[in-house]
Design an enzyme around this catalytic site. Structure first.
Site, mmCIF file in Angstrom:
data_model
loop_
_atom_site.group_PDB
_atom_site.id
_atom_site.type_symbol
_atom_site.label_atom_id
_atom_site.label_comp_id
_atom_site.label_asym_id
_atom_site.label_seq_id
_atom_site.Cartn_x
_atom_site.Cartn_y
_atom_site.Cartn_z
ATOM 1 N N VAL A 169 -19.975 27.656 -31.970
ATOM 2 C CA VAL A 169 -20.569 26.242 -31.517
ATOM 3 C C VAL A 169 -19.372 25.001 -32.115
ATOM 4 C CG1 VAL A 169 -22.305 24.671 -31.964
ATOM 5 C CG2 VAL A 169 -22.887 26.977 -31.207
ATOM 6 N N ASP A 170 -19.164 25.224 -33.379
ATOM 7 C CA ASP A 170 -18.232 24.334 -34.130
ATOM 8 C C ASP A 170 -16.817 24.269 -33.273
ATOM 9 O OD1 ASP A 170 -19.734 23.140 -35.948
ATOM 10 O OD2 ASP A 170 -19.600 24.634 -37.269
ATOM 11 N N VAL A 171 -16.457 25.172 -32.945
ATOM 12 C CA VAL A 171 -15.010 25.348 -32.614
ATOM 13 C C VAL A 171 -15.161 24.795 -31.044
ATOM 14 C CG1 VAL A 171 -13.230 27.116 -31.553
ATOM 15 C CG2 VAL A 171 -14.484 27.601 -33.638
ATOM 16 N N GLY A 174 -15.271 21.056 -31.377
ATOM 17 C CA GLY A 174 -13.952 20.544 -31.818
ATOM 18 C C GLY A 174 -13.035 20.372 -30.627
#
Length: 365
Positions: A169-171, A174
């Site tokens: 999710v963070d990747v 980003g």
């Protein structure tokens, strides 16, 4: 020649993964990135370990903070707020993930900063958006994997939801942040305007659900976990060979005819498997037939014979084996700067290459 973002200056107030990953990618492309951290403590990920490298640095932190200069500021102090304001006034972009209203507490909100620097690109990353209800929700990747529906389609079956093995999710967020920042820089170049770019983890993940999200939105079908099978293609999954598991990915009907020709010719005349739609509808019967065949020989055997007729099939590698594969293919997937190794930026340019200038910054304390 100069890298694509040479001359762009970014103040990076983000922490953990989504923001730092975005700013590292932008730094690789030539932007000057100043990473702002709390004195002594720094980014949360500095303490996330093991594993640590030979110098005691968190490998998590090292993974997303290459090519950045370091600056330690205590934003609870007026003097450091002033230093932060001065820094941002000299920048093209600021990136932060303090959550709704977080930067305003330190007199670093968008409205003030854009007043000082009308061409500023202000990228704000949150967990769930900026509504009052959203502001009370903690934006951690694991929670978002569950709350976004991603875990409901990941795992062996609908009763065993599972997270992905990386903070996906963070990747994803980003990467969306990089797209938004680059688009805003383009708009600034064309129209002379700065603006706020907002992203949240939930919306980014819903976007990344692509066909699974569309199944619900367009057809009213709520997808569920299917292990390593595909909801719309067959055979497109993991199978057990005589010695280990391997992957088969037959993407269309012509491929299936070639596949059947080297695996089991009686599949070609079976009307249940004549089209992809029929193969999906008769998935269990097809799986049983193929499993019986694949169990008679090794994974390497099947991968080799399928490869000879250009049918996608491959091993399930561990991380070491994946890097070994990349090296065997002539890909330079690992770079080293000042003794610190990291995964290479995957983008290559014919004339304006990616640069690796700086190892992740150390705290002065």
């Amino acid at each position: 020649m100069k890298p694509p973002l040479a001359g762009i200056k970014i103040a990076d107030f983000s922490r953990v993964l989504a923001g730092p990953y975005a700013t590292m990618l932008l730094a690789d492309l030539g932007a000057q990135v100043i990473k702002v951290e709390r004195p002594v403590v720094g980014d949360d990920t500095r303490g996330w370990g093991p594993p640590f490298d030979k110098d005691g640095n968190s490998t998590y932190f090292l993974s997303v903070n290459r090519n950045k200069e370091g600056l330690e500021l205590d934003l609870t102090k007026e003097s450091d707020q002033k230093a932060a304001t001065d820094l941002i006034a000299s920048c093209d972009v600021v990136v932060e993930n303090f959550g709704p209203g977080g930067m305003e507490k330190y007199n670093l909100g968008y409205s003030k900063l854009i007043g000082n620097n009308p061409k500023l690109i202000y990228c704000s990353i949150s967990g769930f958006g900026t509504s009052e209800k959203a502001a009370s929700l903690p934006g951690y990747d694991l929670l978002l994997q569950g709350m976004s529906g991603l875990m409901s389609i990941t795992g062996s079956d609908e009763n065993n939801p599972s997270k992905v093995g990386v903070a996906l999710v963070d990747v994803i967020t980003g990467l969306h942040a990089v797209v938004g920042i680059l688009a805003a820089l383009r708009a600034r170049d064309e129209q002379g305007i700065g603006q706020k770019v907002e992203l949240n983890l939930l919306s980014s993940t819903l976007s990344a659900l692509v066909n699974q999200a569309s199944a619900y939105i367009s057809a009213g079908i709520i997808p569920k976990a299917m292990g390593n099978a595909h909801p719309s293609i067959a055979p497109y999954q993991v199978f057990d060979a005589k010695d280990k598991k391997f992957i088969v990915a037959v993407g269309n009907d012509p491929q299936f005819i070639k596949f059947a020709g080297v695996i089991s010719s009686d599949l070609i005349g079976d009307k249940r498997f004549a089209t992809n739609q029929l193969r999906v509808e008769n998935r269990s019967e097809l799986h049983n037939k193929l499993s019986a065949v694949f169990a008679t020989n090794t994974a390497d055997h099947w991968i080799n014979i399928l490869g000879k007729v250009n049918i996608p099939a491959g091993a399930i590698n561990n991380i070491k084996e994946a890097f070994d594969l990349a090296q065997s293919l002539g890909l330079k997937s690992v770079v080293e700067v000042d003794g610190v190794k990291s995964v290479a930026n995957p983008i290559t340019f014919s004339k304006t290459p990616v640069e690796y200038r700086l190892a992740p910054p150390n705290l002065k304390g």
